[in-house]
Design a protein around this motif. Sequence first.
Motif, PDB file in Angstrom:
ATOM      1  N   ILE A  23       0.830  -1.204   0.000  1.00 26.43           N
ATOM      2  CA  ILE A  23       0.000   0.000   0.000  1.00 26.43           C
ATOM      3  C   ILE A  23       0.864   1.253   0.000  1.00 26.43           C
ATOM      4  CG2 ILE A  23      -1.611   1.357   1.398  1.00 26.43           C
ATOM      5  CD1 ILE A  23      -2.885  -1.289   2.284  1.00 26.43           C
ATOM      6  N   LEU A  27       0.673   3.962  -2.816  1.00 24.32           N
ATOM      7  CA  LEU A  27       0.035   5.208  -2.383  1.00 24.32           C
ATOM      8  C   LEU A  27       0.886   5.892  -1.307  1.00 24.32           C
ATOM      9  CD1 LEU A  27      -3.563   3.704  -2.060  1.00 24.32           C
ATOM     10  CD2 LEU A  27      -2.750   5.176  -3.927  1.00 24.32           C
ATOM     11  N   GLN A  29       1.700   8.882  -0.754  1.00 24.64           N
ATOM     12  CA  GLN A  29       1.372  10.255  -0.357  1.00 24.64           C
ATOM     13  C   GLN A  29       0.585  10.347   0.938  1.00 24.64           C
ATOM     14  OE1 GLN A  29       0.055   8.469  -2.836  1.00 24.64           O
ATOM     15  NE2 GLN A  29      -1.935   9.234  -3.541  1.00 24.64           N
ATOM     16  N   TYR A  30      -0.120   9.276   1.321  1.00 22.19           N
ATOM     17  CA  TYR A  30      -0.999   9.351   2.491  1.00 22.19           C
ATOM     18  C   TYR A  30      -0.228   9.110   3.794  1.00 22.19           C
ATOM     19  CZ  TYR A  30      -4.696   9.150  -1.002  1.00 22.19           C
ATOM     20  OH  TYR A  30      -5.505   9.416  -2.092  1.00 22.19           O
ATOM     21  N   ARG A 225      -6.621   1.777  -3.767  1.00 26.40           N
ATOM     22  CA  ARG A 225      -6.520   2.908  -4.701  1.00 26.40           C
ATOM     23  C   ARG A 225      -7.843   3.095  -5.442  1.00 26.40           C
ATOM     24  NH1 ARG A 225      -2.605   1.830  -9.499  1.00 26.40           N
ATOM     25  NH2 ARG A 225      -4.287   0.327  -9.846  1.00 26.40           N
ATOM     26  N   GLN A 229     -10.650   6.239  -5.275  1.00 25.07           N
ATOM     27  CA  GLN A 229     -11.082   6.930  -6.493  1.00 25.07           C
ATOM     28  C   GLN A 229     -12.609   6.932  -6.602  1.00 25.07           C
ATOM     29  OE1 GLN A 229      -8.925   4.763  -9.516  1.00 25.07           O
ATOM     30  NE2 GLN A 229      -7.086   6.030  -9.318  1.00 25.07           N
ATOM     31  N   GLU A 235     -11.669   9.983   0.472  1.00 22.43           N
ATOM     32  CA  GLU A 235     -10.319  10.423   0.086  1.00 22.43           C
ATOM     33  C   GLU A 235     -10.054  11.847   0.558  1.00 22.43           C
ATOM     34  OE1 GLU A 235      -6.828  11.740  -1.853  1.00 22.43           O
ATOM     35  OE2 GLU A 235      -8.803  12.647  -2.126  1.00 22.43           O
ATOM     36  N   ALA A 240      -2.190  13.835   3.762  1.00 19.32           N
ATOM     37  CA  ALA A 240      -1.226  13.386   2.749  1.00 19.32           C
ATOM     38  C   ALA A 240       0.124  14.068   2.970  1.00 19.32           C
ATOM     39  CB  ALA A 240      -1.756  13.660   1.356  1.00 19.32           C
TER      40      ALA A 240
END
Length: 276
Positions: A23, A27, A29-30, A225, A229, A235, A240
């Motif tokens: 993960i 992803l 950025q989180y 992901r 979306q 989200e 982030a």
Amino acid sequence: MIKKQPIGIFDSGYGGLTVFRAIADLLPQYDYVYLGDNARAPYGNRSFNTIHQYTWECVQMLFDMGCPLVILACNTASAKALRTIQQRDLLNEDPAKRVLGVIRPTAEVIGNYSDSKEIGVLGTKGTVQSGSYLIEINNFFPDVKVYQQACPLWVPLIENGEYDQPGADYFVKKYLDQVLAQSANIDTLLLACTHYPLLLEKIKDYLPEGIKVVPQGDIVAASLRDYLQRHPEMEQQLSANGTQQFFTTSDDTMDFDHHASIFFGERVTSEFIALK
């Protein structure tokens, strides 16, 4: 103004870190908070009620740390606790919060890996007894035959650091022989426990050529992901800053950090969190 908050990732021990790794790679950025219930691990042989109780307690701890979304990166917890949490507990706690598991996203795609339409599922005793994979895979791929095999000694071998030692070979071969004996047409094996990727090389050594071995990490990461979306309302709640925090219910954080670093693939520094 919406308060930005981290994603929570839960496992009964260390295995969920293989999912967290995938993960975080997909992803990055989180912000993430990982919680391992190492004080009460393993969950695999415990009852439905006990696993639900332990899992829900830990989910609530992650909620208390600000996580609006929690991933159960544990097949046993997903099999034995997720449905009750989603259908009952969240309604009483906060219907806006979300808890997702690893079984459904895996079942949604695993049939695409098999040409023979015969798949072997390797998991803990709890996951196998729940029948969750039989039910979920049949929902998405009714033409696929599923054969299950419990591997009760794999998690203890892994958590005791024996996964890459010669002593593990006997039990790796034993369970592989047992699942393959159920059908000569099995061409795909699903590692339905997040610990098992650490045995991947040994597993491949004892398989006939042409059998695919599928860990879950990348599947679950891609599913998360896609979920974000499809659910912009969730989200938008997520912070982030690319941060990662690790917590364990074991008071021996040094031992957790040592093992966790192996599963996660880089150095982990954790904090102790007491069970309520």
